[in-house]
Scaffold this motif. Sequence first.
Motif, PDB file in Angstrom:
ATOM      1  N   UNK A 172       0.837  -1.213   0.000  1.00 25.53           N
ATOM      2  CA  UNK A 172       0.000   0.000   0.000  1.00 25.53           C
ATOM      3  C   UNK A 172       0.867   1.257   0.000  1.00 25.53           C
ATOM      4  N   UNK A 173       1.929   1.238   0.782  1.00 24.92           N
ATOM      5  CA  UNK A 173       2.846   2.389   0.865  1.00 24.92           C
ATOM      6  C   UNK A 173       3.454   2.689  -0.505  1.00 24.92           C
ATOM      7  N   UNK A 174       3.972   1.651  -1.177  1.00 15.15           N
ATOM      8  CA  UNK A 174       4.599   1.857  -2.481  1.00 15.15           C
ATOM      9  C   UNK A 174       3.576   2.315  -3.518  1.00 15.15           C
ATOM     10  N   UNK A 175       2.449   1.635  -3.569  1.00 14.78           N
ATOM     11  CA  UNK A 175       1.358   1.976  -4.501  1.00 14.78           C
ATOM     12  C   UNK A 175       0.942   3.430  -4.348  1.00 14.78           C
ATOM     13  N   UNK A 176       0.737   3.859  -3.124  1.00 15.66           N
ATOM     14  CA  UNK A 176       0.307   5.233  -2.864  1.00 15.66           C
ATOM     15  C   UNK A 176       1.374   6.232  -3.281  1.00 15.66           C
ATOM     16  N   UNK A 177       2.621   5.938  -2.950  1.00  7.44           N
ATOM     17  CA  UNK A 177       3.698   6.871  -3.280  1.00  7.44           C
ATOM     18  C   UNK A 177       3.861   7.027  -4.786  1.00  7.44           C
ATOM     19  N   UNK A 178       3.651   5.948  -5.540  1.00  6.57           N
ATOM     20  CA  UNK A 178       3.791   6.016  -6.994  1.00  6.57           C
ATOM     21  C   UNK A 178       2.664   6.811  -7.657  1.00  6.57           C
ATOM     22  N   UNK A 179       1.545   6.943  -6.959  1.00  6.65           N
ATOM     23  CA  UNK A 179       0.416   7.713  -7.502  1.00  6.65           C
ATOM     24  C   UNK A 179       0.411   9.171  -7.042  1.00  6.65           C
ATOM     25  N   UNK A 180       1.388   9.566  -6.237  1.00 10.09           N
ATOM     26  CA  UNK A 180       1.420  10.948  -5.740  1.00 10.09           C
ATOM     27  C   UNK A 180       1.448  11.991  -6.861  1.00 10.09           C
ATOM     28  N   UNK A 181       2.197  11.783  -7.943  1.00  9.66           N
ATOM     29  CA  UNK A 181       2.155  12.799  -9.004  1.00  9.66           C
ATOM     30  C   UNK A 181       0.751  13.027  -9.557  1.00  9.66           C
TER      31      UNK A 181
END
Length: 349
Positions: A144-153
Amino acid sequence: MATHSEYGASTTATEVAAAFAGQIKGKNVVVTGISPASIGYTTVLAIASQQPTHLVLASRTQSKLDIVVKDVNAAHPGVKLHTVLLDLASMDSVKAAAQSVSDLLDHVDVLINNAGISTPERLANTAPDGTPVDGQFLTNHLGVFLWTSLLLPKLRAAPTPSRIVNLTSQGHHLSPVRFSDYPFTKGVYDVPEDEKPREGLPPFFLRTIDGYPGFLGYGQSKTANILHATEMARRFRKRGDQITAFSVHPGTIETELSRSLDQEGQETIAKTAPAGLWKTQDQGAATTLVAAFDPALREVKVGGEGQPLGYLSDCQLRDDMVADHAKGVDTATKLWTVTETMLKHTVDL
């Protein structure tokens, strides 16, 4: 404070969506953990009822996604639905899914992290940096952490303030994050005092299978979901991003997991529900929709010492329901730092 003080345990996602129709119409929404007869299912049905521009459904199994798409199309024709395959236990899958979303949408208004697992049996695994971790922690937190961070842009590109909603659980009370023992190889109590389960837990929650206390592993991952959301919100505020994050306890809901429990398990879980009442799927999705769309929550400054944690239950902000081990800024910062190390991924935040 949420807009509707009268909302509570019996409120449905259908009601909430109708109330916040103006906040949903025209939005791009991404929801994970979609399968028939799940909270994710009722979440997307409710959102689809109010004309979002794009609704992205992300989950592990295409056949289950296809069933949900068919049902949503039948109930609410005209909504632009997209499916993305996402396995949160595979960081390669997470990266590919995030790229798919980025290719589909020019921005994301709301990201609902609904997906997660709960298992009584050990799923031994390792983080990308080689750290041994529990499979529930890998899926429910690291993925979840990685997924969310990759969608920040894409969240930063939203024309109006965007939101992230992490589904957690009152099950977070079962265990702090075990910084000294992420995979639960040291047993139930052979860890530092501040990492032990609280005293007085029903024996059912302390059960082990081959030495693995599955409910405690689940509790650790749900604590991480809260700490992740509050730390994100704190960092967003500090950076000046027009994004915030909330964590949500959906309630005690009958799911495939709960139906598979033995009699002792059923009775123990039932005792965690107010008055022993189980929510319907539609009621279980209601708090998620409040967190995602209630305009009044824009004024809640989540994160930081002395600030709200942004934890919702029964459609209301309920920081009083959060265990002490899921509250501390130092703990949240520590988890963020070790997570970046485990993932070998630094977040631009």
